[in-house]
Design a protein around this motif. Structure first.
Motif, PDB file in Angstrom:
ATOM      1  N   TYR A  48       0.830  -1.205   0.000  1.00 36.83           N
ATOM      2  CA  TYR A  48       0.000   0.000   0.000  1.00 36.83           C
ATOM      3  C   TYR A  48       0.866   1.257   0.000  1.00 36.83           C
ATOM      4  N   TYR A  49       1.898   1.275   0.840  1.00 38.03           N
ATOM      5  CA  TYR A  49       2.796   2.437   0.890  1.00 38.03           C
ATOM      6  C   TYR A  49       3.498   2.645  -0.458  1.00 38.03           C
ATOM      7  N   LYS A  50       3.950   1.551  -1.056  1.00 39.25           N
ATOM      8  CA  LYS A  50       4.608   1.644  -2.371  1.00 39.25           C
ATOM      9  C   LYS A  50       3.641   2.209  -3.413  1.00 39.25           C
ATOM     10  N   TYR A  51       2.414   1.753  -3.370  1.00 35.81           N
ATOM     11  CA  TYR A  51       1.414   2.218  -4.333  1.00 35.81           C
ATOM     12  C   TYR A  51       1.108   3.698  -4.120  1.00 35.81           C
ATOM     13  N   GLU A  52       1.017   4.090  -2.861  1.00 40.11           N
ATOM     14  CA  GLU A  52       0.722   5.484  -2.537  1.00 40.11           C
ATOM     15  C   GLU A  52       1.867   6.413  -2.940  1.00 40.11           C
ATOM     16  N   MET A  53       3.076   5.868  -3.016  1.00 44.37           N
ATOM     17  CA  MET A  53       4.231   6.663  -3.437  1.00 44.37           C
ATOM     18  C   MET A  53       4.505   6.527  -4.936  1.00 44.37           C
ATOM     19  N   GLY A  54       3.619   5.823  -5.632  1.00 42.77           N
ATOM     20  CA  GLY A  54       3.789   5.680  -7.070  1.00 42.77           C
ATOM     21  C   GLY A  54       4.947   4.788  -7.471  1.00 42.77           C
ATOM     22  N   LEU A  55       5.358   3.912  -6.580  1.00 41.89           N
ATOM     23  CA  LEU A  55       6.502   3.039  -6.858  1.00 41.89           C
ATOM     24  C   LEU A  55       6.073   1.746  -7.540  1.00 41.89           C
ATOM     25  N   ILE A  56       4.755   1.458  -7.513  1.00 41.96           N
ATOM     26  CA  ILE A  56       4.201   0.351  -8.282  1.00 41.96           C
ATOM     27  C   ILE A  56       2.950   0.863  -8.991  1.00 41.96           C
ATOM     28  N   THR A  57       2.586   0.217 -10.087  1.00 45.78           N
ATOM     29  CA  THR A  57       1.423   0.635 -10.872  1.00 45.78           C
ATOM     30  C   THR A  57       0.132   0.094 -10.262  1.00 45.78           C
ATOM     31  N   THR A  58      -0.990   0.591 -10.766  1.00 43.75           N
ATOM     32  CA  THR A  58      -2.294   0.068 -10.333  1.00 43.75           C
ATOM     33  C   THR A  58      -2.410  -1.409 -10.669  1.00 43.75           C
ATOM     34  N   ASP A  59      -1.954  -1.808 -11.853  1.00 43.98           N
ATOM     35  CA  ASP A  59      -2.018  -3.229 -12.234  1.00 43.98           C
ATOM     36  C   ASP A  59      -1.200  -4.088 -11.276  1.00 43.98           C
ATOM     37  N   GLU A  60      -0.034  -3.591 -10.877  1.00 38.55           N
ATOM     38  CA  GLU A  60       0.812  -4.347  -9.938  1.00 38.55           C
ATOM     39  C   GLU A  60       0.155  -4.412  -8.563  1.00 38.55           C
ATOM     40  N   PHE A  61      -0.470  -3.317  -8.155  1.00 35.01           N
ATOM     41  CA  PHE A  61      -1.150  -3.274  -6.860  1.00 35.01           C
ATOM     42  C   PHE A  61      -2.322  -4.254  -6.831  1.00 35.01           C
ATOM     43  N   VAL A  62      -3.163  -4.197  -7.848  1.00 34.02           N
ATOM     44  CA  VAL A  62      -4.309  -5.113  -7.922  1.00 34.02           C
ATOM     45  C   VAL A  62      -3.817  -6.555  -8.057  1.00 34.02           C
ATOM     46  N   GLY A  63      -2.776  -6.738  -8.843  1.00 37.71           N
ATOM     47  CA  GLY A  63      -2.221  -8.078  -9.038  1.00 37.71           C
ATOM     48  C   GLY A  63      -1.688  -8.683  -7.755  1.00 37.71           C
ATOM     49  N   PHE A  64      -1.086  -7.864  -6.913  1.00 38.50           N
ATOM     50  CA  PHE A  64      -0.599  -8.330  -5.610  1.00 38.50           C
ATOM     51  C   PHE A  64      -1.738  -8.933  -4.797  1.00 38.50           C
ATOM     52  N   TYR A  65      -2.860  -8.232  -4.742  1.00 38.23           N
ATOM     53  CA  TYR A  65      -4.007  -8.719  -3.963  1.00 38.23           C
ATOM     54  C   TYR A  65      -4.641  -9.949  -4.590  1.00 38.23           C
ATOM     55  N   LYS A  66      -4.679  -9.990  -5.922  1.00 40.01           N
ATOM     56  CA  LYS A  66      -5.296 -11.144  -6.596  1.00 40.01           C
ATOM     57  C   LYS A  66      -4.443 -12.398  -6.429  1.00 40.01           C
ATOM     58  N   THR A  67      -3.127 -12.214  -6.354  1.00 40.46           N
ATOM     59  CA  THR A  67      -2.243 -13.356  -6.097  1.00 40.46           C
ATOM     60  C   THR A  67      -2.412 -13.842  -4.663  1.00 40.46           C
ATOM     61  N   LYS A  68      -2.528 -12.880  -3.749  1.00 39.74           N
ATOM     62  CA  LYS A  68      -2.640 -13.210  -2.328  1.00 39.74           C
ATOM     63  C   LYS A  68      -4.029 -13.761  -1.979  1.00 39.74           C
ATOM     64  N   PHE A  69      -5.040 -13.218  -2.666  1.00 40.99           N
ATOM     65  CA  PHE A  69      -6.425 -13.622  -2.409  1.00 40.99           C
ATOM     66  C   PHE A  69      -7.096 -13.966  -3.742  1.00 40.99           C
ATOM     67  N   PRO A  70      -6.886 -15.201  -4.249  1.00 45.21           N
ATOM     68  CA  PRO A  70      -7.360 -15.576  -5.586  1.00 45.21           C
ATOM     69  C   PRO A  70      -8.878 -15.456  -5.759  1.00 45.21           C
ATOM     70  N   GLN A  71      -9.621 -15.440  -4.652  1.00 42.08           N
ATOM     71  CA  GLN A  71     -11.081 -15.348  -4.755  1.00 42.08           C
ATOM     72  C   GLN A  71     -11.556 -13.948  -5.133  1.00 42.08           C
ATOM     73  N   LEU A  72     -10.670 -12.957  -5.060  1.00 40.32           N
ATOM     74  CA  LEU A  72     -11.050 -11.574  -5.335  1.00 40.32           C
ATOM     75  C   LEU A  72     -11.064 -11.284  -6.839  1.00 40.32           C
ATOM     76  N   SER A  73     -12.105 -10.629  -7.290  1.00 41.70           N
ATOM     77  CA  SER A  73     -12.083 -10.099  -8.659  1.00 41.70           C
ATOM     78  C   SER A  73     -11.488  -8.695  -8.602  1.00 41.70           C
ATOM     79  N   SER A  74     -10.958  -8.270  -9.728  1.00 50.28           N
ATOM     80  CA  SER A  74     -10.395  -6.909  -9.783  1.00 50.28           C
ATOM     81  C   SER A  74     -11.462  -5.871  -9.439  1.00 50.28           C
ATOM     82  N   GLU A  75     -12.676  -6.080  -9.948  1.00 50.50           N
ATOM     83  CA  GLU A  75     -13.761  -5.125  -9.718  1.00 50.50           C
ATOM     84  C   GLU A  75     -14.116  -5.031  -8.235  1.00 50.50           C
ATOM     85  N   ASP A  76     -14.226  -6.173  -7.571  1.00 52.07           N
ATOM     86  CA  ASP A  76     -14.549  -6.172  -6.141  1.00 52.07           C
ATOM     87  C   ASP A  76     -13.459  -5.482  -5.335  1.00 52.07           C
ATOM     88  N   LEU A  77     -12.212  -5.772  -5.699  1.00 51.26           N
ATOM     89  CA  LEU A  77     -11.093  -5.172  -4.979  1.00 51.26           C
ATOM     90  C   LEU A  77     -11.087  -3.650  -5.146  1.00 51.26           C
TER      91      LEU A  77
END
Length: 202
Positions: free
Chosen positions: A41-70
């Motif tokens: 979250y801190y990296k994303y807030e500082m622009g050090l990772i992209t939105t796709d990378e941020f969403v991808g991190f959560y989808k890898t960690k929580f496979p049940q999540l859809s991008s839209e729900d997240l």
């Protein structure tokens, strides 16, 4: 004498529900916030990772999540923008008595939601009130790290003693105060930014 005003965004102008994202994530089965989630979250807030990378991190960690729900859960924190605050800000800008700056910890998903929700005209009207509009993900700094305040002061040739910083988080105002910037740690729900000029600093 105050010549410069630096404003936070969330819970200063736009209202927030800071528990909403946690509640929405819990509905999706995400109940524990781990250290790697905070660091991402801190990296994303500082622009050090992209939105796709941020969403991808959560989808890898929580496979049940859809991008839209997240994304919907992530943006649940964002509420309304009371028009009396815009009126106050526009009058303050029009007075020409102060140099106005925005300094916000925010990220691409949140600012995109605001732009879409408000529409281009309102967003432009708000943004144009400020001499500089600093969003953490665009400048690669975040509050309360000292370097973000030093950046704003040096980039704009501001004297700390002539500057006040308005933020709802004490850790952020404490960090600014340590640099001899005047501060107002505004308490959402009890105080409103429109009373700023009634403070003793002015």
């Amino acid at each position: 004498m105050i010549k410069n005003i630096i404003f936070d965004f969330g819970d200063i102008f736009i209202n927030l529900d800071k528990e909403a994202t946690y509640k929405e994530l819990a509905k999706l089965g995400v109940t524990n916030v781990s250290q790697d989630m905070i660091e991402t979250y801190y990296k994303y807030e500082m622009g050090l990772i992209t939105t796709d990378e941020f969403v991808g991190f959560y989808k890898t960690k929580f496979p049940q999540l859809s991008s839209e729900d997240l994304i919907n859960a992530w943006n649940a924190i964002l509420l309304d923008f009371p028009k009396h605050r815009l009126k106050f800000l526009k009058e303050l800008a029009a007075s020409g008595n102060y140099r106005l700056f925005l300094l916000s910890n925010t990220n691409d998903l949140h600012i995109s939601w605001i732009q879409n929700n408000w529409g281009a005209d309102l967003y432009g009207e708000f943004k144009n009130c400020f001499e500089q509009f600093y969003l953490s993900h665009e400048i690669n700094f975040r509050k309360p790290n000292t370097n973000i305040y030093e950046f704003v002061l040096s980039e704009n040739n501001l004297k700390a003693s002539e500057t006040i910083f308005v933020d709802d988080l004490k850790e952020n105002t404490d960090a600014a105060k340590a640099l001899d910037i005047h501060v107002w740690n505004l308490v959402p729900g009890k105080e409103d930014v429109v009373s700023l000029l009634n403070r003793k600093e002015f």
